[in-house]
Design a protein around this motif. Structure first.
Motif, mmCIF file in Angstrom:
data_model
loop_
_atom_site.group_PDB
_atom_site.id
_atom_site.type_symbol
_atom_site.label_atom_id
_atom_site.label_comp_id
_atom_site.label_asym_id
_atom_site.label_seq_id
_atom_site.Cartn_x
_atom_site.Cartn_y
_atom_site.Cartn_z
ATOM 1 N N ARG A 39 0.823 -1.168 -0.217
ATOM 2 C CA ARG A 39 -0.705 0.119 0.239
ATOM 3 C C ARG A 39 0.912 1.353 0.388
ATOM 4 O O ARG A 39 2.075 1.358 0.905
ATOM 5 N N TYR A 40 0.351 1.886 -1.035
ATOM 6 C CA TYR A 40 1.331 3.733 -0.907
ATOM 7 C C TYR A 40 1.195 4.301 0.491
ATOM 8 O O TYR A 40 2.199 5.398 0.989
ATOM 9 N N ASP A 41 0.239 3.657 2.152
ATOM 10 C CA ASP A 41 -0.357 4.811 2.686
ATOM 11 C C ASP A 41 0.793 5.087 3.569
ATOM 12 O O ASP A 41 0.468 4.881 4.590
ATOM 13 N N ARG A 77 8.801 7.840 -7.069
ATOM 14 C CA ARG A 77 8.558 8.038 -5.518
ATOM 15 C C ARG A 77 7.897 7.254 -5.507
ATOM 16 O O ARG A 77 8.614 7.167 -3.656
ATOM 17 N N ALA A 81 9.522 6.889 -1.386
ATOM 18 C CA ALA A 81 9.197 6.485 -0.351
ATOM 19 C C ALA A 81 10.200 5.138 -0.145
ATOM 20 O O ALA A 81 10.961 5.284 1.938
ATOM 21 N N SER A 87 6.476 6.704 3.790
ATOM 22 C CA SER A 87 5.105 6.231 3.205
ATOM 23 C C SER A 87 5.077 6.626 1.858
ATOM 24 O O SER A 87 5.448 8.037 2.299
ATOM 25 N N TYR A 88 4.244 6.847 1.060
ATOM 26 C CA TYR A 88 3.699 7.258 -0.012
ATOM 27 C C TYR A 88 3.083 8.931 -0.220
ATOM 28 O O TYR A 88 3.624 9.554 -0.093
ATOM 29 N N ARG A 89 1.674 8.982 1.174
ATOM 30 C CA ARG A 89 1.723 10.421 1.086
ATOM 31 C C ARG A 89 2.321 10.764 2.257
ATOM 32 O O ARG A 89 2.488 12.150 2.123
ATOM 33 N N THR A 90 3.378 10.296 2.593
ATOM 34 C CA THR A 90 4.641 11.628 3.122
ATOM 35 C C THR A 90 5.508 12.721 2.094
ATOM 36 O O THR A 90 5.416 13.668 2.309
ATOM 37 N N ASN A 92 3.804 13.495 -0.297
ATOM 38 C CA ASN A 92 2.856 14.686 -1.515
ATOM 39 C C ASN A 92 3.457 15.574 0.564
ATOM 40 O O ASN A 92 3.050 17.273 -0.387
ATOM 41 N N ARG A 93 2.869 15.567 1.583
ATOM 42 C CA ARG A 93 3.237 16.121 2.267
ATOM 43 C C ARG A 93 5.161 17.387 2.286
ATOM 44 O O ARG A 93 4.799 18.591 1.804
#
Length: 105
Positions: A39-41, A77, A81, A87-90, A92-93
């Motif tokens: 999972r990416y998140d 990306r 990560a 995480s992948y969502r990090t 984005n941050r």
């Protein structure tokens, strides 16, 4: 069009629900699917929902600099990560922080 599945006893939870594969109800099937598929998140260094390591502002700044360097090299990306242990969502941050730094500069 809705597909009607036969109700069977789930082999994990024991409830009488429609079977979605491997003898599992939808909730148990999704739980198993999420546990076995990347999972990416989810942070790559901690596993499924594991606690993160407390980070100082210097650690985050260093990672942000590393992220900007790797993005300039056109590294994927997902690979970034994994390399940075976030995480992948990090990521984005981190993108948002880099944009904010560019806007203020």
């Amino acid at each position: 069009m809705t597909r009607h599945l036969p109700a069977r006893t789930c082999r994990d939870c024991g409830r009488n629900r429609p079977n979605h594969g491997r003898g599992l109800c939808r909730g148990c099937w999704l739980r198993q699917w999420r546990a076995t598929n990347g999972r990416y998140d989810v942070a790559t260094g901690t596993g499924m929902g594991g606690p993160g390591i407390p980070k100082t502002a210097a650690d985050i700044a260093a990672r942000l600099e590393d992220y900007a360097f790797l993005r300039a090299l056109n590294v994927r990306r997902l690979d970034i990560a994994a390399r940075l242990g976030v995480s992948y969502r990090t990521l984005n941050r981190y993108d948002a922080r880099l944009r904010q730094q560019q806007d203020t500069a």
